[in-house]
Write an enzyme that holds these catalytic residues in place. Structure first.
Site, PDB file in Angstrom:
ATOM      1  N   GLN A 126       0.841  -1.199   0.000  1.00  0.00           N
ATOM      2  CA  GLN A 126       0.000   0.000   0.000  1.00  0.00           C
ATOM      3  C   GLN A 126       0.877   1.251   0.000  1.00  0.00           C
ATOM      4  O   GLN A 126       1.085   1.868   1.034  1.00  0.00           O
ATOM      5  CB  GLN A 126      -0.889  -0.037   1.252  1.00  0.00           C
ATOM      6  CG  GLN A 126      -1.912   1.044   1.330  1.00  0.00           C
ATOM      7  CD  GLN A 126      -3.052   0.813   0.381  1.00  0.00           C
ATOM      8  OE1 GLN A 126      -3.562  -0.282   0.281  1.00  0.00           O
ATOM      9  NE2 GLN A 126      -3.450   1.847  -0.312  1.00  0.00           N
ATOM     10  N   PHE A 127       1.391   1.639  -1.171  1.00  0.00           N
ATOM     11  CA  PHE A 127       2.275   2.804  -1.242  1.00  0.00           C
ATOM     12  C   PHE A 127       1.579   4.091  -0.817  1.00  0.00           C
ATOM     13  O   PHE A 127       2.214   5.040  -0.392  1.00  0.00           O
ATOM     14  CB  PHE A 127       2.886   2.954  -2.641  1.00  0.00           C
ATOM     15  CG  PHE A 127       1.937   3.460  -3.687  1.00  0.00           C
ATOM     16  CD1 PHE A 127       1.836   4.816  -3.963  1.00  0.00           C
ATOM     17  CD2 PHE A 127       1.129   2.576  -4.401  1.00  0.00           C
ATOM     18  CE1 PHE A 127       0.969   5.288  -4.929  1.00  0.00           C
ATOM     19  CE2 PHE A 127       0.255   3.034  -5.361  1.00  0.00           C
ATOM     20  CZ  PHE A 127       0.172   4.402  -5.624  1.00  0.00           C
ATOM     21  N   THR A 128       0.262   4.133  -0.875  1.00  0.00           N
ATOM     22  CA  THR A 128      -0.465   5.363  -0.542  1.00  0.00           C
ATOM     23  C   THR A 128      -0.385   5.706   0.945  1.00  0.00           C
ATOM     24  O   THR A 128      -0.776   6.805   1.339  1.00  0.00           O
ATOM     25  CB  THR A 128      -1.944   5.291  -0.983  1.00  0.00           C
ATOM     26  OG1 THR A 128      -2.579   4.215  -0.300  1.00  0.00           O
ATOM     27  CG2 THR A 128      -2.052   5.111  -2.488  1.00  0.00           C
TER      28      THR A 128
END
Length: 150
Positions: free
Chosen positions: A78-80
């Site tokens: 989950q890079f966000t």
């Protein structure tokens, strides 16, 4: 390394109509990785997550870990989690590690969790458009960041 932990009754990840990972009772981990992360972040988070006492004991008190209750773990990249909105309203993800850096670290994290739990840790598909479904239990949602170690 940041992890958003959700205690769930069940969770699954679907990519292009195919379920790539699913669990019953346990932890859904949304995992974000930044450029400075390394083995020490993985070690700290693996220990913390496996020992985090957020499952109820017989008295209804959150006093049991995922190891104590035999729960499962589902991990989703989950890079966000490294989004920043300092300028304007469109998030910037400049703190998130590039895929060539983050993918190996995510894989190492998943392997470390699986070894600690003594069972496989299902995942989504790294970098894919994923649909995550869950039944939150509690709800219990906790934010962990290896840089603050809280």
């Amino acid at each position: 390394m940041r992890v958003l932990v959700q205690r769930v009754r069940q969770a699954s990840v679907t990519v292009e109509g195919r379920v790539t990972g699913e669990i019953g009772s346990g932890l859904l981990l949304l995992v974000g990785i930044e450029e400075e992360d390394g083995a020490e972040d993985i070690t700290w988070l693996t220990r913390k997550l496996s020992q985090l006492r957020i499952f109820n004991d017989e008295a209804g008190v959150m006093n049991r870990s995922v190891l104590d209750c035999g729960g499962e773990v589902l991990a989703v990249s989950q890079f966000t989690l490294f989004a920043s909105t300092k300028k304007g309203n469109r998030p910037s993800y400049s703190r998130a590690a590039r895929p060539e850096r983050s993918r190996p670290l995510f894989d190492q994290f998943v392997a470390a969790m699986a070894e600690t739990l003594g069972k496989p840790v299902p995942t989504g598909v790294f970098g894919a458009d994923m649909q995550v479904a869950l039944v939150n239990d509690g709800p219990v949602t906790i934010w962990l960041d290896s840089k603050t170690m809280e």
